[in-house]
Design a protein around this motif. Structure first.
Motif, PDB file in Angstrom:
ATOM      1  N   VAL A  20      13.477  -5.641  10.948  1.00 57.23           N
ATOM      2  CA  VAL A  20      14.179  -5.119   9.774  1.00 57.23           C
ATOM      3  C   VAL A  20      13.192  -4.926   8.627  1.00 57.23           C
ATOM      4  N   GLY A  21      13.237  -3.759   8.014  1.00 54.41           N
ATOM      5  CA  GLY A  21      12.394  -3.463   6.862  1.00 54.41           C
ATOM      6  C   GLY A  21      11.087  -2.793   7.246  1.00 54.41           C
ATOM      7  N   GLN A  22      10.256  -2.519   6.240  1.00 56.80           N
ATOM      8  CA  GLN A  22       8.920  -1.929   6.398  1.00 56.80           C
ATOM      9  C   GLN A  22       8.973  -0.577   7.108  1.00 56.80           C
ATOM     10  N   TYR A  23       9.939   0.235   6.731  1.00 58.82           N
ATOM     11  CA  TYR A  23      10.102   1.541   7.380  1.00 58.82           C
ATOM     12  C   TYR A  23       8.924   2.466   7.081  1.00 58.82           C
ATOM     13  N   HIS A  24       8.244   2.232   5.961  1.00 59.00           N
ATOM     14  CA  HIS A  24       7.073   3.059   5.641  1.00 59.00           C
ATOM     15  C   HIS A  24       5.934   2.821   6.623  1.00 59.00           C
ATOM     16  N   LEU A  25       5.964   1.688   7.328  1.00 58.61           N
ATOM     17  CA  LEU A  25       4.944   1.380   8.327  1.00 58.61           C
ATOM     18  C   LEU A  25       5.442   1.527   9.756  1.00 58.61           C
ATOM     19  N   LEU A  26       6.744   1.249   9.969  1.00 57.41           N
ATOM     20  CA  LEU A  26       7.256   1.155  11.333  1.00 57.41           C
ATOM     21  C   LEU A  26       8.374   2.139  11.654  1.00 57.41           C
ATOM     22  N   GLY A  27       8.757   2.976  10.686  1.00 61.21           N
ATOM     23  CA  GLY A  27       9.762   3.986  10.960  1.00 61.21           C
ATOM     24  C   GLY A  27       9.216   5.062  11.889  1.00 61.21           C
ATOM     25  N   PRO A  28      10.067   5.975  12.332  1.00 62.07           N
ATOM     26  CA  PRO A  28       9.605   7.059  13.200  1.00 62.07           C
ATOM     27  C   PRO A  28       8.446   7.810  12.551  1.00 62.07           C
ATOM     28  N   ASP A  29       7.388   8.002  13.312  1.00 61.08           N
ATOM     29  CA  ASP A  29       6.183   8.721  12.865  1.00 61.08           C
ATOM     30  C   ASP A  29       5.397   8.003  11.773  1.00 61.08           C
ATOM     31  N   ALA A  30       5.740   6.729  11.457  1.00 61.96           N
ATOM     32  CA  ALA A  30       4.979   5.973  10.463  1.00 61.96           C
ATOM     33  C   ALA A  30       3.630   5.556  11.048  1.00 61.96           C
ATOM     34  N   SER A  43      -8.152  -3.607  13.720  1.00 63.74           N
ATOM     35  CA  SER A  43      -7.994  -4.888  13.032  1.00 63.74           C
ATOM     36  C   SER A  43      -7.341  -4.597  11.687  1.00 63.74           C
ATOM     37  N   MET A  44      -6.535  -5.532  11.210  1.00 65.29           N
ATOM     38  CA  MET A  44      -5.740  -5.231  10.022  1.00 65.29           C
ATOM     39  C   MET A  44      -5.454  -6.474   9.196  1.00 65.29           C
ATOM     40  N   ILE A  45      -5.166  -6.232   7.940  1.00 61.29           N
ATOM     41  CA  ILE A  45      -4.667  -7.258   7.033  1.00 61.29           C
ATOM     42  C   ILE A  45      -3.258  -6.847   6.624  1.00 61.29           C
ATOM     43  N   LEU A  46      -2.294  -7.726   6.855  1.00 61.42           N
ATOM     44  CA  LEU A  46      -0.916  -7.500   6.430  1.00 61.42           C
ATOM     45  C   LEU A  46      -0.716  -8.231   5.108  1.00 61.42           C
ATOM     46  N   TRP A  47      -0.520  -7.467   4.048  1.00 57.16           N
ATOM     47  CA  TRP A  47      -0.424  -8.030   2.701  1.00 57.16           C
ATOM     48  C   TRP A  47       0.995  -7.850   2.179  1.00 57.16           C
ATOM     49  N   LEU A  57       5.696  -9.577  12.825  1.00 55.20           N
ATOM     50  CA  LEU A  57       5.124  -8.285  13.187  1.00 55.20           C
ATOM     51  C   LEU A  57       3.910  -8.467  14.090  1.00 55.20           C
ATOM     52  N   ALA A  58       3.050  -9.434  13.775  1.00 53.09           N
ATOM     53  CA  ALA A  58       1.884  -9.702  14.619  1.00 53.09           C
ATOM     54  C   ALA A  58       2.318 -10.085  16.031  1.00 53.09           C
ATOM     55  N   TYR A 152      -2.453  -3.031   5.356  1.00 52.27           N
ATOM     56  CA  TYR A 152      -1.085  -2.524   5.321  1.00 52.27           C
ATOM     57  C   TYR A 152      -0.264  -3.390   4.366  1.00 52.27           C
ATOM     58  N   THR A 153       0.367  -2.756   3.403  1.00 50.66           N
ATOM     59  CA  THR A 153       1.152  -3.478   2.400  1.00 50.66           C
ATOM     60  C   THR A 153       2.612  -3.544   2.843  1.00 50.66           C
ATOM     61  N   LEU A 154       3.128  -4.764   2.971  1.00 51.18           N
ATOM     62  CA  LEU A 154       4.526  -4.971   3.319  1.00 51.18           C
ATOM     63  C   LEU A 154       5.323  -5.195   2.046  1.00 51.18           C
TER      64      LEU A 154
END
Length: 426
Positions: A20-30, A43-47, A57-58, A152-154
């Protein structure tokens, strides 16, 4: 008696579609969803703030990609622990060929040496690093490591996300389903959550367990009564840290030095990182004081530098001086209002052309095109001022900065009115 894991753990999603949430990262085509689905994971930092799903998410990523998953918490892991888990990950990669995922929770708490111990493994591709942090990684993660990671900003969960979580828990959790609960009012549960899914589900579980036999309805009054009696529930996983810093900032903004230094003491006694406190003071000095007292930013910056020179426990005195000064200072938020208005204008109007007279003219061609031709050098005129247009024609006359009503900014307003006449008449 049977024991059960907390509701927040029972409701932890297993796949992206349940997340639930973070559609800007996980929505269709995000962007992040595409990386996951293509198995081209950097490799990533989830902030992001607590309770928005960084750890979940990890875990979902590792499960979706069927990769070995190794987990460390920066709170209690040292350099030796990092090296040991990297060695295990390396052995796992040799055995299963898939690149392991190394998840570091609260990576901002790692020292430079601990972060350095991660760098080589990331550079050599031994692991895909996923770091989670509630702090700005630009300040907290060493540049060499940060340059090898996507950030990636949550975002905090929206009201509809939180309500969806509540409804999902009532419909799917076996223990809650058995109670046949109906939520008549959501406001109190949403308020105590602060956009934090963990707080929300902990609160729902607390309230559900307090229902008497035969009682099935939850309203705001009942929720608040239970929360006031059981506030410790919301602090056992560390969320009190964020509530106290919030009270601290609001006390300074509200010009109450007594309350401000009290919350400072709470943070000091709780073992808070002095640099974390000093960074918040730096931001506040511009956001909430600004041009009402420009010395505030100077003092806050000196405080930030001094605590790194002086050390603990003497740094607490420097923090106390700065806190009481900032709390006692006149307040103005005109700087943040101005930049917010300016950014909003830019988003609406797009990339407007720079007026010709303001353009740089380093070449003969540019000079022939009249770049900079009509520009008037202010210092060549009386009082180092001459009326000319500095905005694109499309937004000429737009007012973005409105000085606050305080001694310092009244002087700024008077100067602007004197020079610009009606343009800065306010």
């Amino acid at each position: 008696m049977a024991t059960f894991s907390p509701l927040a753990e029972r409701m932890r999603p297993e796949n992206i579609n349940d997340y639930v949430g973070q559609y800007h990262l996980l929505g269709p085509d995000a962007i992040l969803r595409k990386s996951i689905e293509s198995n081209n994971l950097p490799s990533m930092i989830l902030w992001g703030p607590p309770g928005v799903g960084k750890t979940t998410l990890a875990y979902i990523i590792s499960k979706r990609l069927n990769r070995p998953f190794f987990n460390l918490s920066a709170i209690n892991a040292g350099v030796k622990d990092v090296r040991e888990v990297i060695e295990k990950a390396n052995l796992s990669k040799a055995m299963y060929t898939e690149q392991p995922i190394l998840f570091i929770d609260e990576i901002h708490r790692f020292s430079k040496s601990q972060q350095d111990s991660l760098l080589s493994a990331v550079e050599r591709g031994l692991v895909t690093l996923i770091g989670a942090t509630t702090e700005n990684p630009s300040f907290e993660v060493i540049s060499a490591l940060l340059s090898r990671c996507q950030v990636y900003t949550l975002k905090p969960l929206e009201e509809e996300d939180l309500i969806r979580l509540l409804n999902k828990a009532l419909a799917e959790d076996a223990l809650l389903k058995a109670k046949k609960i109906t939520i008549d009012e959501h406001e109190a549960l949403l308020r105590i959550s602060g956009g934090d899914a963990r707080k929300l589900l902990n609160g729902l579980e607390l309230v559900a367990n307090a229902l008497a036999a035969g009682q099935h309805h939850i309203n705001n009054e009942f929720v608040l009564k239970q929360v006031q009696q059981n506030m410790a529930l919301y602090d056992k996983t560390g969320e009190q840290h964020y509530d106290i810093i919030s009270a601290f900032i609001k006390s300074i903004r509200g010009s109450d030095p007594n309350a401000a230094v009290y919350w400072l003491a709470r943070m000091i006694e709780g073992g808070e990182d002095p640099s974390f406190i000093a960074r918040r003071l730096l931001i506040l000095a511009s956001e909430d004081i600004g041009n009402a007292n420009p010395n505030a930013l100077l003092l806050a910056n000196n405080c930030f530098q001094a605590i790194n020179v002086i050390g603990w426990p003497e740094s607490r005195i420097i923090l106390a001086q700065t806190v009481t000064y900032l709390a006692s200072s006149p307040k103005s938020n005109t700087a943040i209002v101005a930049i917010n208005a300016a950014q909003s204008l830019v988003k609406k109007t797009g990339d407007l052309s720079v007026p010709l007279h303001l353009r740089n003219a380093p070449t003969k061609l540019m000079k022939n095109l009249d770049y900079g031709k009509e520009y008037k050098y202010a210092h060549n005129y009386e009082d180092s001022f001459i009326t000319q247009e500095f905005l694109p024609a499309e937004v000429s006359g737009k007012k973005l900065y409105n000085p606050g009503n305080n001694v310092s900014e009244n002087k700024l307003r008077d100067y602007l009115k004197k020079m610009w006449k009606d343009k800065y008449g306010y």
